[in-house]
Design an enzyme around this catalytic site. Structure first.
Site, short mmCIF file in Angstrom:
data_model
loop_
_atom_site.label_atom_id
_atom_site.label_comp_id
_atom_site.label_asym_id
_atom_site.label_seq_id
_atom_site.Cartn_x
_atom_site.Cartn_y
_atom_site.Cartn_z
N GLY A 62 0.91 -1.10 0.06
CA GLY A 62 0.02 0.00 -0.16
C GLY A 62 0.71 1.10 0.06
N CYS A 89 5.23 -5.98 1.82
CA CYS A 89 5.65 -4.64 1.71
C CYS A 89 4.90 -3.92 2.93
CB CYS A 89 5.12 -4.01 0.27
SG CYS A 89 6.01 -2.36 0.07
N TYR A 90 4.08 -3.01 2.52
CA TYR A 90 3.31 -2.26 3.60
C TYR A 90 2.69 -3.35 4.75
CZ TYR A 90 -0.20 0.76 6.11
OH TYR A 90 -0.86 1.27 7.09
N HIS A 179 8.05 -7.48 -3.58
CA HIS A 179 6.64 -7.77 -4.17
C HIS A 179 6.81 -9.02 -5.09
CE1 HIS A 179 4.20 -4.08 -3.22
NE2 HIS A 179 5.33 -3.49 -3.16
N ASP A 237 -17.48 -11.18 -22.49
CA ASP A 237 -18.13 -11.40 -21.31
C ASP A 237 -19.61 -11.74 -21.44
OD1 ASP A 237 -15.54 -10.27 -20.37
OD2 ASP A 237 -16.50 -8.47 -20.06
N LYS A 378 -10.39 -11.31 -16.28
CA LYS A 378 -10.80 -11.24 -18.03
C LYS A 378 -10.22 -12.61 -18.12
CE LYS A 378 -12.19 -9.45 -21.72
NZ LYS A 378 -13.66 -8.90 -21.67
#
Length: 522
Positions: A62, A89-90, A179, A237, A378
């Protein structure tokens, strides 16, 4: 839909790449869901009441600092679940601070590629990283952990981050400053797989085949003996929604296809052919003249979108009433739409553009909403389409905007301009397919600009439109880079368009990335 096994919960603290964590976990065959940090207590309570166990929790990164007054916080309920936890990370900083460690602003911020040295083995690294070896990771942090909570050990470090990865093996709590979800950490997917499979004990049995059956069972239970109507556009979709509903409910599903005149060339024909092949009830409405009349003289992109959306709703309502006694409306809402709608920020966000959907219809028509794709990304929708028997050419199509070619014609939209653009777009995509590049590109299309230029064709002077070509690569459409065609390819496409499309005498290529641009021009 409730998934009773193999679920990893991802707590979102505002990272721009939280969705990538979910995608990486799902790619390993484990179902994952994202929940904003300030809604996690309600989610955990609901999961408990529905007997839907969570096998592990990942805390996302974040943009905030743990030292800020109103920074996102870690709920005690997360730590009380007794399941493995991975902080990123955060998420790492928050976890360490919450458990009694300390976090300080770093004197040397790390943004970008870094090398971590593995200090000791741990379950997170098993079979991926070896002690004493150095590996490439992607860092993005200003703060850093300065002191570890009791029971934690350093398992990896960098020169500026002495606690680049830490672990409490007994409690099955792990945290990394880098990350693992981004492609710039080459072994990141394997580390996340280790967490989901080796540490959390997930079996990796989640697949499109299993999702398809779960979705069908869920639809049947929710709809019962009711009837469903769905709007279809010919896009991926809506086509997948229609095929899934038809397999679940058969002829109790009626699809409404409104031909706005703003589709790609031959699109209406392709839609009719596909629905006929599957035996799906389809009502086709030829509304081209109505849409072109409504758009006459309008050049503002937002007005165009709203006019198209309002007319679409009006026509859809009219046709839906003819179906009679339908109780449900189906929509192709995807998981990124759901995530964005429950953003933890809670405040107003900047509207880049209006989205064309059937928003408002369920309330106006007193229909209950069916959104069978709301848990999927997707690429997962495409996989489901193949599982349902749709053709690869259909499910692998590039995204196409709801307002259609209207937003690829800056300025006033006319039937003549649409016809010109359809021909240019067809040539462009045909050349991309012939070159074997279609699958490498996220989205490619032509734009007819409101600019005319002087040209020479034979012995005649021309004064015709400029056509812009656009092609981008992307993972999810949130960021994108332009596709690097060869000059030979662009030259060949430009020559075909100019020679074969009356009304265009100049072709340009758009090399803008997103950000700062958007993928579409309007």
């Amino acid at each position: 839909m409730t998934h009773s096994v193999d679920k990893i919960l991802i707590v979102d603290f505002g990272s721009q790449v939280t969705q990538l964590i979910a995608r990486r976990v799902r790619e390993s065959g484990v179902y994952s869901e994202i929940v904003p940090f300030n809604k996690v207590d309600d989610y955990l309570e609901q999961a408990r009441s529905h007997h839907a166990p969570i096998r592990g929790i990942i805390l996302s990164g974040g943009p905030a600092s743990v030292h800020e007054d109103f920074s996102p916080h870690l709920s005690d309920a997360v730590l009380q679940q007794g399941v493995p936890i991975l902080g990123i990370c955060y998420g790492m900083q928050l976890l360490c601070q919450h458990l009694g460690g300390s976090v300080v602003p770093s004197t040397h911020r790390e943004f970008g590629r870094a090398h971590v040295e593995v200090a000791r083995s741990c379950a997170l690294f098993e079979g991926v990283w070896n002690a004493g070896q150095s590996y490439v990771v992607w860092m993005s942090h200003g703060d850093r952990v300065a002191a570890l909570p009791e029971g934690f050990a350093v398992v990896a470090h960098t020169p500026s981050a002495p606690y680049a990865a830490v672990a409490h093996e007994a409690k099955r709590i792990y945290a990394v400053q880098f990350h693992p979800e981004v492609m710039h950490t080459p072994d990141g997917a394997a580390l996340l797989r280790n967490f989901a499979h080796h540490i959390c004990g997930c079996t990796g049995s989640w697949s499109m085949a299993s999702f398809k059956q779960q979705a069908i069972d869920s639809i049947c239970a929710y709809v019962g003996e009711g009837k469903v109507i769905a709007g279809v556009s010919g896009g991926v979709d809506s086509s997948v929604v229609a095929a899934l509903l038809h397999e679940a409910l058969g002829h109790r599903v009626t699809c409404i296809f409104i031909d706005t005149g703003l589709l790609r060339a031959a699109e209406a024909h392709d839609v009719l052919e596909m629905f006929d092949q599957f035996g799906i009830n389809l009502i086709k409405v030829d509304a081209q003249e109505q849409f072109f009349t409504a758009l006459a003289g309008v050049d503002d992109p937002e007005r165009k979108r709203k006019i198209i959306g309002a007319l679409f709703i009006e026509l859809f309502e009219r046709e839906a009433e003819k179906v009679g006694d339908a109780q449900f409306l189906a929509q192709g809402t995807l998981y990124p739409d759901v995530i964005e709608s429950i953003s933890f920020h809670g405040g107003p966000s900047v509207t880049i553009k209006s989205h064309h959907n059937v928003g408002g219809l369920p309330e106006r028509m007193k229909l209950r909403l069916v959104e069978p794709l709301r848990e999927l990304f997707k690429d997962e929708v495409r996989a489901l389409g193949l599982e349902l028997g749709l053709s690869e050419r259909m499910v692998m199509r590039h995204p196409f905007p709801g307002p259609g070619l209207a937003i690829r014609i800056p300025g006033e939209v006319t039937a003549e301009k649409v016809a010109i653009l359809q021909k240019a777009d067809t040539i462009y995509l045909d050349e991309i397919r012939k070159a074997g590049l279609y699958g490498e590109i996220w989205q490619a299309f032509a734009v007819l600009l409101p600019v005319r230029t002087v040209g020479v064709m034979g012995d005649n002077r021309t004064y015709d439109h400029v056509c812009a070509l656009r092609a981008v690569t992307s993972v999810d459409g949130m960021t994108a880079d332009y596709y690097h065609f060869s000059h030979e390819f662009l030259s060949a496409v430009a020559n075909r368009i100019i020679n074969e499309v009356s009304g265009i005498n100049r072709v340009v290529y758009d090399i803008t990335s997103k950000p700062p641009g958007t993928i579409e021009w309007e």
